[in-house]
Design a protein around this motif. Structure first.
Motif, mmCIF file in Angstrom:
data_model
loop_
_atom_site.group_PDB
_atom_site.id
_atom_site.type_symbol
_atom_site.label_atom_id
_atom_site.label_comp_id
_atom_site.label_asym_id
_atom_site.label_seq_id
_atom_site.Cartn_x
_atom_site.Cartn_y
_atom_site.Cartn_z
ATOM 1 N N LEU A 1 28.861 38.383 -0.143
ATOM 2 C CA LEU A 1 28.394 39.594 -0.802
ATOM 3 C C LEU A 1 29.021 39.733 -2.191
ATOM 4 C CD1 LEU A 1 28.472 42.166 2.155
ATOM 5 C CD2 LEU A 1 26.483 40.995 1.192
ATOM 6 N N GLY A 2 30.294 39.386 -2.288
ATOM 7 C CA GLY A 2 30.976 39.441 -3.576
ATOM 8 C C GLY A 2 30.393 38.455 -4.576
ATOM 9 N N LEU A 3 29.992 37.293 -4.083
ATOM 10 C CA LEU A 3 29.382 36.292 -4.961
ATOM 11 C C LEU A 3 28.063 36.817 -5.526
ATOM 12 C CD1 LEU A 3 29.447 33.350 -6.059
ATOM 13 C CD2 LEU A 3 28.157 32.694 -4.012
ATOM 14 N N ARG A 4 27.234 37.390 -4.652
ATOM 15 C CA ARG A 4 25.951 37.920 -5.113
ATOM 16 C C ARG A 4 26.153 39.035 -6.131
ATOM 17 N NH1 ARG A 4 23.438 38.348 1.012
ATOM 18 N NH2 ARG A 4 22.826 36.157 1.235
ATOM 19 N N ALA A 5 27.096 39.932 -5.818
ATOM 20 C CA ALA A 5 27.362 41.034 -6.741
ATOM 21 C C ALA A 5 27.977 40.534 -8.041
ATOM 22 C CB ALA A 5 28.278 42.059 -6.075
ATOM 23 N N GLY A 6 28.944 39.599 -7.952
ATOM 24 C CA GLY A 6 29.624 39.095 -9.136
ATOM 25 C C GLY A 6 28.707 38.324 -10.066
ATOM 26 N N MET A 7 27.700 37.640 -9.492
ATOM 27 C CA MET A 7 26.731 36.908 -10.310
ATOM 28 C C MET A 7 25.540 37.784 -10.690
ATOM 29 S SD MET A 7 26.689 33.146 -8.455
ATOM 30 C CE MET A 7 25.507 32.479 -9.648
ATOM 31 N N GLU A 8 25.541 39.029 -10.198
ATOM 32 C CA GLU A 8 24.470 40.001 -10.481
ATOM 33 C C GLU A 8 23.118 39.457 -10.055
ATOM 34 O OE1 GLU A 8 24.767 41.274 -14.541
ATOM 35 O OE2 GLU A 8 26.801 42.037 -14.280
ATOM 36 N N LEU A 9 23.067 38.959 -8.820
ATOM 37 C CA LEU A 9 21.848 38.382 -8.259
ATOM 38 C C LEU A 9 21.141 39.445 -7.427
ATOM 39 C CD1 LEU A 9 23.481 35.051 -7.048
ATOM 40 C CD2 LEU A 9 22.309 35.456 -9.228
ATOM 41 N N PHE A 10 20.103 40.027 -7.958
ATOM 42 C CA PHE A 10 19.473 41.153 -7.281
ATOM 43 C C PHE A 10 18.174 40.791 -6.570
ATOM 44 C CE2 PHE A 10 17.317 41.062 -11.339
ATOM 45 C CZ PHE A 10 16.007 41.413 -11.037
ATOM 46 N N ALA A 11 17.623 39.594 -6.836
ATOM 47 C CA ALA A 11 16.333 39.209 -6.261
ATOM 48 C C ALA A 11 16.487 37.959 -5.410
ATOM 49 C CB ALA A 11 15.312 38.965 -7.369
ATOM 50 N N ASN A 12 16.157 38.089 -4.135
ATOM 51 C CA ASN A 12 16.226 36.961 -3.208
ATOM 52 C C ASN A 12 14.805 36.538 -2.837
ATOM 53 O OD1 ASN A 12 16.772 36.329 0.174
ATOM 54 N ND2 ASN A 12 17.760 35.126 -1.392
ATOM 55 N N LEU A 13 14.488 35.270 -3.063
ATOM 56 C CA LEU A 13 13.156 34.735 -2.785
ATOM 57 C C LEU A 13 13.238 33.791 -1.598
ATOM 58 C CD1 LEU A 13 12.084 33.791 -6.445
ATOM 59 C CD2 LEU A 13 12.189 36.049 -5.374
ATOM 60 N N ARG A 14 12.433 34.095 -0.565
ATOM 61 C CA ARG A 14 12.437 33.256 0.636
ATOM 62 C C ARG A 14 11.010 32.832 0.976
ATOM 63 N NH1 ARG A 14 17.077 35.463 4.851
ATOM 64 N NH2 ARG A 14 18.806 35.348 3.370
ATOM 65 N N PRO A 15 10.612 31.631 0.557
ATOM 66 C CA PRO A 15 9.262 31.150 0.861
ATOM 67 C C PRO A 15 9.150 30.660 2.301
ATOM 68 C CG PRO A 15 10.473 29.498 -0.386
ATOM 69 C CD PRO A 15 11.381 30.690 -0.275
#
Length: 365
Positions: free
Chosen positions: A99-113
């Motif tokens: 969770l910290g990695l996602r927040a720290g990299m400011e990754l707000f969009a997750n794409l799952r095909p």
């Protein structure tokens, strides 16, 4: 051949825990192979995260790991977590590092095909006529909602313990993920289904209002529908072909994308990408660390390889190299090779590394 002016890319590798190192080794070999084939160079920086980082540093996300990820052109993550860390305080567990990695990299969009490969159509627990032709994309908001909302915690009062979390979204958070969903729907088949619980939750009512506003303002050519999350869960197994792009909040997307994974026959087949407004993306399979088979050469590396393909296509803009990896997976499956999670009568069982060898041969042939 790689030449003096060949593009050079920095990839941070996060092999993590469980089967992570095994599937990372396969993905790295294949990335190196397609790099040579298409004339670009890759340098790899391996960093600890999750349980591996806890063992090395006492923290699930060392500052040096986050710094390396931010400095890369793209990040490839395998898996984190193990039951042995479940008794640690919440802020010290592997999942907190993710969770910290996602927040720290400011990754707000997750794409799952989720796309059904013809060779695996009978691997699903659903009937062929239900899943044939399924090709959908789950767009999940990744840095808001109940996983990040405050206040949260546990309180002791009158001899009782109460735990609580807060599901919260701002209009800005909803607007930016909605735009991503609509843009992707525009590139695909032009349909977006927004999933919420607006009949019960205030936060979902705002979600629906903002999705409608973005639709009217900028994407009226996309066909928009709304669906309550409980109905969406049912429709995914009743008639998954009705979906093109599914736009969801963090919690709902976490659940629905794992459900959608089983349409393909195994959660070991599905990749994902996590993206921000700028900076590198994070690419990872949606399966877990599978500690029960770690180190036994039983892991399915294909979701990791397909995540590497998304890294090439989205992160590095190397479309031809990405297509090579995807074709290799399809060719190996069509030839009847399977890992244990996909094994079927008449197929050949392979371990993780042997499957990697087959995929490498398919890339290089």
């Amino acid at each position: 051949m790689e030449g003096p002016q060949s593009p050079q890319y920095r990839i941070t590798l996060l092999s993590g825990d469980g089967i992570g190192p095994e599937i990372t080794a396969v993905a790295r070999l294949l990335l190196e192979a397609v790099g040579r084939r298409h004339g670009f160079g890759l340098s790899f920086d391996e960093q600890p995260i999750g349980g591996a980082a806890i063992e090395a540093t006492g923290e699930p996300l060392p500052a040096s790991t986050l710094d390396a990820c931010k400095a890369a052109d793209a990040v490839l993550l395998a898996a984190i977590g193990s039951p042995q860390y479940d008794t640690l305080p919440r802020d010290k567990r592997p999942e907190t590092g993710l969770l910290g990695l996602r927040a720290g990299m400011e990754l707000f969009a997750n794409l799952r095909p989720v796309r059904i490969m013809p060779a695996l159509i009978d691997a699903s627990t659903l009937k062929r006529e239900v899943i044939e032709g399924v090709d959908l994309l789950v767009v999940r908001e990744l840095t808001g909602g109940v996983y990040f909302g405050t206040p949260k915690g546990r309180v002791e009062a009158d001899g009782r313990t109460r735990a609580f979390n807060t599901m919260a979204y701002s209009d800005h958070e909803i607007d930016r993920i909605a735009r991503v969903g609509f843009e992707l729907a525009h590139q695909r088949r032009g349909r977006l289904c927004s999933v919420d619980k607006a009949n019960v939750l205030d936060v979902s009512q705002l979600w629906r209002e903002r999705v409608e506003a973005i639709h009217l303002a900028s994407f009226s050519d996309v066909a928009l529908s709304h669906m309550y999350v409980d109905n969406a869960a049912m429709q995914l197994v009743r008639d998954p072909r009705q979906f093109d792009v599914m736009l969801t909040s963090n919690l709902f997307g976490d659940i629905l994308s794992d459900e959608a994974a089983m349409l393909s026959g195994s959660i070991g087949m599905l990749p994902s990408a996590s993206l921000g407004e700028q900076g590198p993306g994070l690419f990872e399979p949606i399966h877990g660390s599978a500690p029960d088979i770690a180190g036994q050469d039983k892991a399915n590396p294909m979701a990791m390889v397909l995540s590497a393909a998304m890294l090439l296509r989205i992160g590095l803009k190397q479309e031809a190299a990405a297509a090579d990896l995807e074709r290799a997976v399809e060719r190996v499956l069509a030839a009847g090779y399977r890992t244990g999670d996909l094994m079927a009568p008449g197929c050949t069982l392979l371990g993780c590394m042997a499957m990697g060898d087959r995929l490498l041969a398919a890339v290089e042939s």
